[in-house]
Scaffold this active site. Structure first.
Site, PDB file in Angstrom:
ATOM      1  NE  ARG A  48      -3.683  10.989   2.978  1.00 39.93           N
ATOM      2  CZ  ARG A  48      -3.933   9.712   2.757  1.00 39.93           C
ATOM      3  NH1 ARG A  48      -2.931   8.853   2.668  1.00 39.93           N
ATOM      4  NH2 ARG A  48      -5.171   9.280   2.644  1.00 39.93           N
ATOM      5  CG  PHE A  76      -9.742  11.661  -0.309  1.00 39.10           C
ATOM      6  CD1 PHE A  76     -10.880  11.404   0.426  1.00 39.10           C
ATOM      7  CD2 PHE A  76      -8.573  10.981   0.020  1.00 39.10           C
ATOM      8  CE1 PHE A  76     -10.857  10.479   1.468  1.00 39.10           C
ATOM      9  CE2 PHE A  76      -8.540  10.051   1.051  1.00 39.10           C
ATOM     10  CZ  PHE A  76      -9.684   9.805   1.777  1.00 39.10           C
ATOM     11  NE  ARG A 102      -0.474   6.393  -0.324  1.00 37.87           N
ATOM     12  CZ  ARG A 102      -1.693   6.380   0.254  1.00 37.87           C
ATOM     13  NH1 ARG A 102      -2.761   6.645  -0.474  1.00 37.87           N
ATOM     14  NH2 ARG A 102      -1.821   6.116   1.530  1.00 37.87           N
ATOM     15  CG  HIS A 119      -1.156   6.392   6.399  1.00 40.48           C
ATOM     16  ND1 HIS A 119      -1.964   5.432   6.964  1.00 40.48           N
ATOM     17  CD2 HIS A 119      -1.710   6.710   5.199  1.00 40.48           C
ATOM     18  CE1 HIS A 119      -2.970   5.180   6.128  1.00 40.48           C
ATOM     19  NE2 HIS A 119      -2.828   5.920   5.051  1.00 40.48           N
ATOM     20  CG  HIS A 179      -3.151   9.975   7.338  1.00 42.33           C
ATOM     21  ND1 HIS A 179      -4.064  10.764   7.994  1.00 42.33           N
ATOM     22  CD2 HIS A 179      -3.781   9.511   6.230  1.00 42.33           C
ATOM     23  CE1 HIS A 179      -5.204  10.771   7.303  1.00 42.33           C
ATOM     24  NE2 HIS A 179      -5.055  10.019   6.224  1.00 42.33           N
ATOM     25  CD  GLN A 209       0.817  10.007   2.800  1.00 43.97           C
ATOM     26  OE1 GLN A 209       0.117   9.004   2.699  1.00 43.97           O
ATOM     27  NE2 GLN A 209       0.795  10.971   1.905  1.00 43.97           N
ATOM     28  CG  LEU A 262      -6.066   6.480   8.714  1.00 40.89           C
ATOM     29  CD1 LEU A 262      -4.806   7.326   8.751  1.00 40.89           C
ATOM     30  CD2 LEU A 262      -6.127   5.709   7.415  1.00 40.89           C
ATOM     31  CD  GLU A 304      -6.750  12.984   2.543  1.00 44.78           C
ATOM     32  OE1 GLU A 304      -5.836  12.213   2.879  1.00 44.78           O
ATOM     33  OE2 GLU A 304      -6.733  13.639   1.498  1.00 44.78           O
TER      34      GLU A 304
END
Lengths: 247, 604
Positions: free
Chosen positions: B315, B121, B416, B381, B237, B235, B251, B254
């Site tokens: 991100r 990730f 994050r 996000h 995304h 954030q 979404l 990822e």
């Protein structure tokens, strides 16, 4: 702009009727978008449940043109233009208001199921399991608890056997526990008596409406029925049980 | 007050996503009586949408992983603005929390030797995310939900929303809530309250969040006098769906990039190679050939010896890169980038590892992701900022108040990492539940709730039915979302931010004129009206904090200050209520102790 015509149930437990709403159409629109449009522009108090809007949470269950569906995954362009689309709450549960039903019974059923009970772990405190051993249980764990299978099941929908039948959702849950490679509790007596698995006569309606495509009947209910038969109705085992005094 | 339904608990947990459930389980296990409130039905909270996995240095898939590397990745991903102690606890305790889920019945995907499989990730040096295909959150929430309902001395209140926290002097004494289904009010006395209400995504138009994410916990805590920190860090995304309009913002995990997916612009270029920040240059491949070798190694289950593809940057970096490509005219037809997994993996592999993505694009966008590229773009996000908590006890700055999960601030710093949210819920949900239980046990005297206070709240909540205004709650909410997206979005300027503050005041005036028809029973118009107050409070906090931070760092980009500034790297921006105004102050960031410095530098 093209318009769609909706007939949406408005009312509560005591009374109600379908009301007409016109909604402008746009590309890729789903039924939940239409409901949100009505909410925002025509009836701010129209009640519906929703959360993820992507088919993951199972909140927006309703009956669209009589079929149990997730509204967020039901495209408007599949319906013929010019014909009204009816949106009604799930029939198997009491209506609270408009499209929202009281589904609390399901949560009560779940609470009573004998919980997961794993065998002792290995020395490092964890367990080894192989993917092929968990594939079938992972299928059951895809369930998003939309309760559409409960809604369509005639034992619940038409005969209202909620006091004696747990319904497909919870037979799937019992299957996920029974077939869990780590679990050591036997639930066959529970599945037979409290689960009421005998009521299911394998019409597969539940499988047809499952938005997660879980093979509810073939992979969960039928194998559970076989386990119940093995444990309680197999004449050889019965004799053994009688001879050994086992329950 | 007798006219209200009233209950008393040791602990009230507000929110039943991963953090709330884990906190409730812990508090109940420690002998406390617990009331658990969820805004929706049980099991529908946003945790259910988490796709990629839960980050924990189990070192099952790559033995080189350890808590030290996870700690370092988390801190670097957060641009070193994280609370170091929270990041350390996350890295150290996540493996035990994940294993515990298996003891409670969860079934993660397996390695060939039967252990929990881990995937790659963004921002994680080694494959670290324990997962179940792309529906990890569902597995987690169902496991916790089933464990929760087995607890004695725990009551679940479904479809209940907390309107205000109640205080007895300086201390928390409970909450005032309404039941959505009947519209009736609830007085809940409690010795301690754990807020686990999640994020603020609904302040923006394009977002990946459900209707619930209106910053309730942030606003409740602020109203009760607690500090909020890092509110400027929202954030975006990088990969939300962009087309059709109906699904805009939903979404795209990822995990698509973790499984080898690549980002391309309209010219077919893999543009991420051009956006590798200096800080990460030595960890990422600079040629397609090297990036492809890494993917080949990972697919074959070999230890990757070359560097990672730049699509797996953090991100904030990827979201800014996509925005830049679109701005410079190389965007996809609907204003995003192309995310291609079809040319990288076989259709069978895609359907096995990304089943929900396959279904989502197939049913909602008429795109077959095993054959075609997806169109993706940034979507609001996650909220890094939140209630300021003690790193070990999760206690807020108001006695008796605790916070865990997205609503708490500090852990993630300026950005994050994917997968750290799910471990956050487990690690700090458990800690919050345990320390709230300990606090409740030690608390002297029964919590007092004042009748006049409760009557006043009840009267305030029904005002929207009675007033003469003409505003529609959905219209005000949409106007706020548009405004925040335009003026407090990915790239921010002082002029825009000040304009936003003025707009928030206008919207507040409009919100005060909202009138709702109908009655209190299951009335979403009324609920939306009540949520507006929270959205406005949170929007103001984000905007004011964004004005204060005159630098660019992680998710916060100021166009006048494109670089990070050392001075701001040493402070948190704190937002707190001072009478009727919102005060913004800077306070020093807790410094990483000497013994962890080598860990951070990658030397230990």
């Amino acid at each position: 702009m093209e318009e769609a015509h909706l007939k949406i149930f408005r009312g509560d437990r005591d009374s109600g009727a379908f009301q007409d709403y016109a909604v402008p159409l746009h590309e890729g629109m789903v039924v939940l978008d239409a409901i949100h449009f009505v909410q925002a522009h025509q009836a701010t108090d129209l009640a519906c449940r929703w959360n993820c809007k992507a088919g993951r949470c199972g909140s927006c269950s309703a009956e669209v043109n009589g079929k149990p569906k997730l509204m967020c995954m039901t495209r408007m362009d599949q319906f013929p233009a010019g014909t009204p689309i009816t949106v009604a709450p799930m029939k198997a549960f009491p209506v609270i208001k408009d499209l929202v039903c009281d589904v609390s019974w399901n949560y009560e059923v779940n609470k009573r199921i004998p919980p997961f009970n794993p065998r002792p772990p290995e020395a490092d405190g964890t367990w080894r399991m192989h993917q092929f051993d968990i594939d079938r249980v992972q299928e059951f764990r895809k369930c998003i608890e939309c309760f559409l299978c409960q809604d369509v099941c005639h034992v619940l929908r038409d005969h209202d056997k909620k006091d004696s039948f747990a319904g497909p959702r919870f037979l799937v849950r019992m299957a996920s526990l029974e077939m869990h490679p780590l679990d050591v509790t036997s639930r066959t007596a529970y599945i037979k008596d409290q689960g009421g698995i005998g009521y299911c006569n394998i019409t597969k309606c539940c499988t047809e409406v499952c938005p997660e495509s879980i093979h509810i009947t073939d992979n969960a209910i039928i194998p559970l029925k076989e386990r119940v038969v093995d444990d309680f109705y197999d004449p050889v085992r019965r004799l053994v049980r009688w001879l050994t005094g086992q329950q | 007050m007798d006219r209200f339904e009233t209950h008393s608990y040791d602990i009230l947990v507000v929110g039943a996503g991963g953090a709330g459930l884990r906190a409730a389980i812990e508090a109940a296990t420690q002998g406390a009586s617990v009331g658990l409130l969820c805004k929706s039905l049980l099991g529908k909270a946003h945790t259910v949408m988490a796709e990629g996995g839960v980050a924990a240095a189990l070192a099952n898939t790559d033995a080189r992983d350890s808590w030290q590397v996870h700690f370092r990745d988390t801190m670097r991903g957060g641009k070193l603005l994280n609370n170091w102690r929270m990041a350390q606890l996350l890295a150290q305790e996540a493996p035990a929390r994940v294993n515990e889920l298996e003891a409670w019945g969860a079934l993660f995907d397996r390695t060939s030797d039967g252990r929990i499989l881990q995937r790659n990730f963004g921002g994680h040096q080694y494959p670290r995310l324990a997962h179940v295909g792309d529906r990890t959150g569902l597995e987690m929430i169902r496991t916790l939900q089933d464990k929760t309902v087995q607890q004695r001395s725990l009551d679940v209140y479904m479809e209940c929303t907390v309107a205000r926290l109640l205080k007895d002097g300086d201390r928390i004494s409970g909450a005032f809530a309404y039941r959505r289904d009947t519209g009736r009010f609830l007085v809940l006395r409690a010795k301690a309250v754990v807020l686990a209400t999640g994020g603020i995504g609904r302040t923006y138009k394009i977002n990946s969040n459900s209707w619930e994410y209106t910053g309730d916990g942030h606003a409740l805590a602020y109203g009760a006098g607690a500090d909020l920190i890092d509110m400027e860090f929202v954030q975006f995304h990088p990969t939300g769906m962009v087309w059709p309009l109906s699904v805009r913002g939903i979404l795209v995990t990822e995990g698509v990039r973790g499984e080898g997916g690549v980002l391309k612009n309209s010219k077919g270029e893999r543009f991420m190679f051009r956006y590798i920040p200096e800080m990460f240059r030595k960890d990422f491949a600079d040629t397609e050939e090297e990036a492809n070798r890494w993917v080949a190694d990972v697919i074959a289950g070999r230890k990757a010896e070359v560097r990672r593809p730049p699509e797996l940057l953090t991100r904030d970096v990827v979201a800014r890169a996509i925005t830049q490509e679109v701005r410079e005219g190389r965007g996809s037809p609907h204003g995003g980038a192309f995310l291609d997994i079809a040319s990288r993996r076989t259709p069978e592999e895609i359907r096995k590892k990304l089943p929900s993505m396959f279904q989502q694009f197939h049913e909602l966008a008429d795109v077959d992701i095993t054959q075609q590229a997806m169109e993706v773009g940034p979507t609001t996000h996650y909220m890094m900022g939140g209630i300021r908590v003690h790193p070990e006890t999760q206690a807020a700055t108001v006695p008796g108040l605790f916070a865990a999960g997205e609503v708490a601030g500090g852990l993630h710093g300026a950005n994050r990492l994917g997968g750290n949210s799910l471990s956050d819920l487990l690690v700090f949900g458990r800690r919050a539940g345990a320390s709230a239980a300990a606090y409740a046990k030690a608390r002297t005297g029964e919590p007092q709730v004042r009748t006049d206070q409760v009557e006043a709240i009840a009267a305030e909540l029904v005002v929207p039915f009675e007033r003469a205004g003409e505003e529609n709650p959905y219209a005000v909410q949409e106007a706020l979302q548009e405004m925040m997206g335009t003026y407090v979005g990915i790239a921010r300027s002082e002029d825009d931010l000040k304009h936003a503050l003025a707009e928030i005041e206008k919207l507040r005036a409009r919100a005060a004129r909202v009138r709702v028809p109908g009655h209190r029973q299951y009335n979403p118009g009324w609920h939306t009206t009540l949520d507006l107050d929270n959205l406005l409070t949170v929007s103001e906090a984000v905007t004011r904090a964004a004005i204060e931070r005159r630098e660019s760092r992680g998710a916060h980009t100021r166009v006048e200050y494109p670089e990070s500034d050392k001075r701001f790297g040493a402070v948190n921006v704190i937002v707190r209520r001072q009478g009727e105004t919102m005060a913004v102050v800077q306070e020093p960031l807790p410094q990483v102790p000497d013994e962890l410095k080598p860990v951070l530098a990658g030397e230990a």
